[in-house]
Write an enzyme that holds these catalytic residues in place. Structure first.
Site, PDB file in Angstrom:
ATOM      1  N   ASN A  17     -30.308  -1.857   7.860  1.00 21.29           N
ATOM      2  CA  ASN A  17     -29.451  -2.275   7.550  1.00 21.29           C
ATOM      3  C   ASN A  17     -29.052  -3.365   7.269  1.00 21.29           C
ATOM      4  O   ASN A  17     -28.652  -5.135   8.196  1.00 21.29           O
ATOM      5  CB  ASN A  17     -28.462  -1.883   8.655  1.00 21.29           C
ATOM      6  CG  ASN A  17     -26.896  -2.335   8.523  1.00 21.29           C
ATOM      7  OD1 ASN A  17     -26.369  -2.389   7.625  1.00 21.29           O
ATOM      8  ND2 ASN A  17     -25.874  -2.447   9.909  1.00 21.29           N
ATOM      9  N   LYS A  19     -25.907  -5.125   6.023  1.00 21.26           N
ATOM     10  CA  LYS A  19     -25.218  -5.830   6.429  1.00 21.26           C
ATOM     11  C   LYS A  19     -24.768  -6.593   5.244  1.00 21.26           C
ATOM     12  O   LYS A  19     -25.403  -6.344   4.011  1.00 21.26           O
ATOM     13  CB  LYS A  19     -25.383  -6.748   7.697  1.00 21.26           C
ATOM     14  CG  LYS A  19     -25.701  -6.641   8.914  1.00 21.26           C
ATOM     15  CD  LYS A  19     -25.339  -6.754  10.365  1.00 21.26           C
ATOM     16  CE  LYS A  19     -26.821  -6.770  11.017  1.00 21.26           C
ATOM     17  NZ  LYS A  19     -25.966  -6.745  12.346  1.00 21.26           N
ATOM     18  N   HIS A 107     -20.129   1.853  12.789  1.00 19.95           N
ATOM     19  CA  HIS A 107     -21.070   0.605  13.121  1.00 19.95           C
ATOM     20  C   HIS A 107     -20.209  -0.321  13.682  1.00 19.95           C
ATOM     21  O   HIS A 107     -18.587  -0.330  13.306  1.00 19.95           O
ATOM     22  CB  HIS A 107     -21.913  -0.111  12.189  1.00 19.95           C
ATOM     23  CG  HIS A 107     -22.481  -1.236  12.311  1.00 19.95           C
ATOM     24  ND1 HIS A 107     -21.939  -2.395  13.166  1.00 19.95           N
ATOM     25  CD2 HIS A 107     -23.984  -1.610  12.156  1.00 19.95           C
ATOM     26  CE1 HIS A 107     -23.158  -3.069  13.242  1.00 19.95           C
ATOM     27  NE2 HIS A 107     -25.302  -2.482  12.803  1.00 19.95           N
ATOM     28  N   GLU A 109     -19.502  -3.502  14.080  1.00 22.82           N
ATOM     29  CA  GLU A 109     -18.988  -4.026  13.486  1.00 22.82           C
ATOM     30  C   GLU A 109     -17.722  -3.693  13.268  1.00 22.82           C
ATOM     31  O   GLU A 109     -16.545  -5.022  12.792  1.00 22.82           O
ATOM     32  CB  GLU A 109     -20.132  -5.238  12.241  1.00 22.82           C
ATOM     33  CG  GLU A 109     -20.901  -5.638  13.180  1.00 22.82           C
ATOM     34  CD  GLU A 109     -22.258  -5.651  12.230  1.00 22.82           C
ATOM     35  OE1 GLU A 109     -22.092  -6.272  10.960  1.00 22.82           O
ATOM     36  OE2 GLU A 109     -23.361  -6.327  12.789  1.00 22.82           O
ATOM     37  N   GLU A 179     -27.151   1.744  19.844  1.00 25.52           N
ATOM     38  CA  GLU A 179     -26.515   0.321  19.274  1.00 25.52           C
ATOM     39  C   GLU A 179     -25.745  -0.463  20.641  1.00 25.52           C
ATOM     40  O   GLU A 179     -24.566   0.107  20.379  1.00 25.52           O
ATOM     41  CB  GLU A 179     -26.166   0.363  17.745  1.00 25.52           C
ATOM     42  CG  GLU A 179     -26.926   1.075  16.984  1.00 25.52           C
ATOM     43  CD  GLU A 179     -27.066  -0.311  15.939  1.00 25.52           C
ATOM     44  OE1 GLU A 179     -27.952  -0.231  15.318  1.00 25.52           O
ATOM     45  OE2 GLU A 179     -25.924  -0.782  15.126  1.00 25.52           O
ATOM     46  N   GLY A 185     -27.734  -8.729  16.746  1.00 26.53           N
ATOM     47  CA  GLY A 185     -27.688  -9.936  16.378  1.00 26.53           C
ATOM     48  C   GLY A 185     -28.299 -10.803  17.436  1.00 26.53           C
ATOM     49  O   GLY A 185     -27.664 -12.237  16.843  1.00 26.53           O
ATOM     50  N   SER A 225     -31.232  -5.835  17.742  1.00 29.93           N
ATOM     51  CA  SER A 225     -32.420  -6.667  17.623  1.00 29.93           C
ATOM     52  C   SER A 225     -33.694  -6.005  17.911  1.00 29.93           C
ATOM     53  O   SER A 225     -34.818  -6.315  18.551  1.00 29.93           O
ATOM     54  CB  SER A 225     -32.141  -8.076  18.821  1.00 29.93           C
ATOM     55  OG  SER A 225     -30.767  -8.366  18.568  1.00 29.93           O
TER      56      SER A 225
HETATM   57  C1  PEP Z   1     -27.615  -3.535  13.050  1.00 30.30           C
HETATM   58  O1  PEP Z   1     -26.632  -4.434  12.547  1.00 30.30           O
HETATM   59  O2  PEP Z   1     -26.889  -1.845  12.832  1.00 30.30           O
HETATM   60  C2  PEP Z   1     -28.554  -4.256  14.004  1.00 30.30           C
HETATM   61  C3  PEP Z   1     -28.962  -3.451  15.591  1.00 30.30           C
HETATM   62  O3  PEP Z   1     -28.598  -5.342  13.932  1.00 30.30           O
HETATM   63  P1  PEP Z   1     -29.766  -6.406  14.442  1.00 30.30           P
HETATM   64  O4  PEP Z   1     -31.020  -5.552  14.035  1.00 30.30           O
HETATM   65  O5  PEP Z   1     -29.496  -7.727  13.784  1.00 30.30           O
HETATM   66  O6  PEP Z   1     -29.627  -6.754  16.023  1.00 30.30           O
END
Ligand code: PEP
Length: 266
Positions: A17, A19, A107, A109, A179, A185, A225
């Site tokens: 992803n 983003k 997601h 976000e 997640e 992040g 992460s």
């Molecule tokens: C994500 O954007 O779904 C995500 C898991 O980001 P990151 O790997 O940067 O934590």
């Protein structure tokens, strides 16, 4: 009881992803490098999806087609309606037309920053499937919810509301990404054992809301992460069928090493 990935037909799936990163020129460079680093064996073992911003999708589709790449094209979001007065939104019809195969839905976000609730997310899941694409449904708890012992309650409600109107056959082909919001992040991971516990509970919830065969077939990812150095332990967990990767997917070398976890893991 944990299920056994090796006895099912759940091909591991690693998704990147991006983003709101990589314009379409940068996206071409990134994918060319990734395609150079990944071998036939990698694609035989792992399904790899990339989720660039909307403005990159046409360039990505052209590159994937022209070079016959085995990367699958994904989007990061869509609107649940086919068309209409929704300024700034993207129809699932347009995504399907561009060869998009996977769409991230719900997601954190988007849930946190754009106010998307479970009902709206459920409509998106239906819309993505209506147009022949696969939703990657994201679920997960905040740090406050985790510290209050509410993790399982939160993700079960999210799973239930997204799936309760779906048929068993529809759910079998879906992907759910667990997640934890506090791990996205931030450089903080859920431990592989903690992720397995939540993901096993998600599989049980799918069995209870939809059917046992759907629960056996649906692929469940961990996201938060993930790095090349952490994926092997995550993928050793019996219910974890893949990962959704944000930051680390922007670096093709790191992302290729994540896809190639088998080479340095087993
Ligand atoms: C994500 O954007 O779904 C995500 C898991 O980001 P990151 O790997 O940067 O934590």
């Amino acid at each position: 009881m944990p299920s056994d990935r090796t006895s099912g037909d759940r091909t591991p799936i690693v998704s990147g992803n991006w983003k709101m990163n990589n314009n379409h020129f940068e996206a071409i460079q990134c994918v060319q490098k990734l395609a150079y680093l990944l071998q036939k064996d990698d694609f035989d073992a792992v399904e790899v999806t990339i989720h660039p911003p909307f403005t990159d999708l046409r360039s990505m589709q052209t590159l994937i087609d022209a070079d016959q790449l085995r990367l699958k094209l994904g989007a990061q979001n869509c609107h649940p309606d086919d068309k209409g007065a929704f300024t700034g939104e993207i129809s699932p019809v347009f995504l399907a037309k561009l060869g998009v195969q996977y769409v991230i839905v719900g997601h954190s976000e988007r849930r946190e920053s754009f106010g998307e609730n479970d009902e709206f997310v459920a409509r998106k899941v239906a819309a993505v499937q209506k147009h022949g694409m696969t939703p990657i449904l994201c679920v997960g708890e905040t740090l406050a919810e985790r510290e209050s012992g509410l993790t399982l309650d939160k993700v079960k409600v999210q799973v239930r509301s997204a799936l309760e109107k779906r048929t068993s056959e529809q759910v079998k082909s879906m992907v759910i990404a667990y997640e934890p919001i506090w791990a996205i992040g931030t450089g903080r991971n859920a431990s592989p054992e903690d992720a397995q516990e939540v993901i096993a509970a998600i599989r049980e919830e799918v069995a209870s809301v939809v059917s046992r065969p759907a629960a056996q077939a649906i692929r469940l990812q961990y996201g938060g992460s993930v790095k090349a150095g952490t994926i092997a332990d995550i993928m050793r967990q019996p219910d974890i069928d893949g990962v959704l990767v944000g930051g680390a997917s922007l670096d093709p070398t790191e992302f290729a090493r994540i896809v190639q976890y088998r080479r340095h893991a087993f």
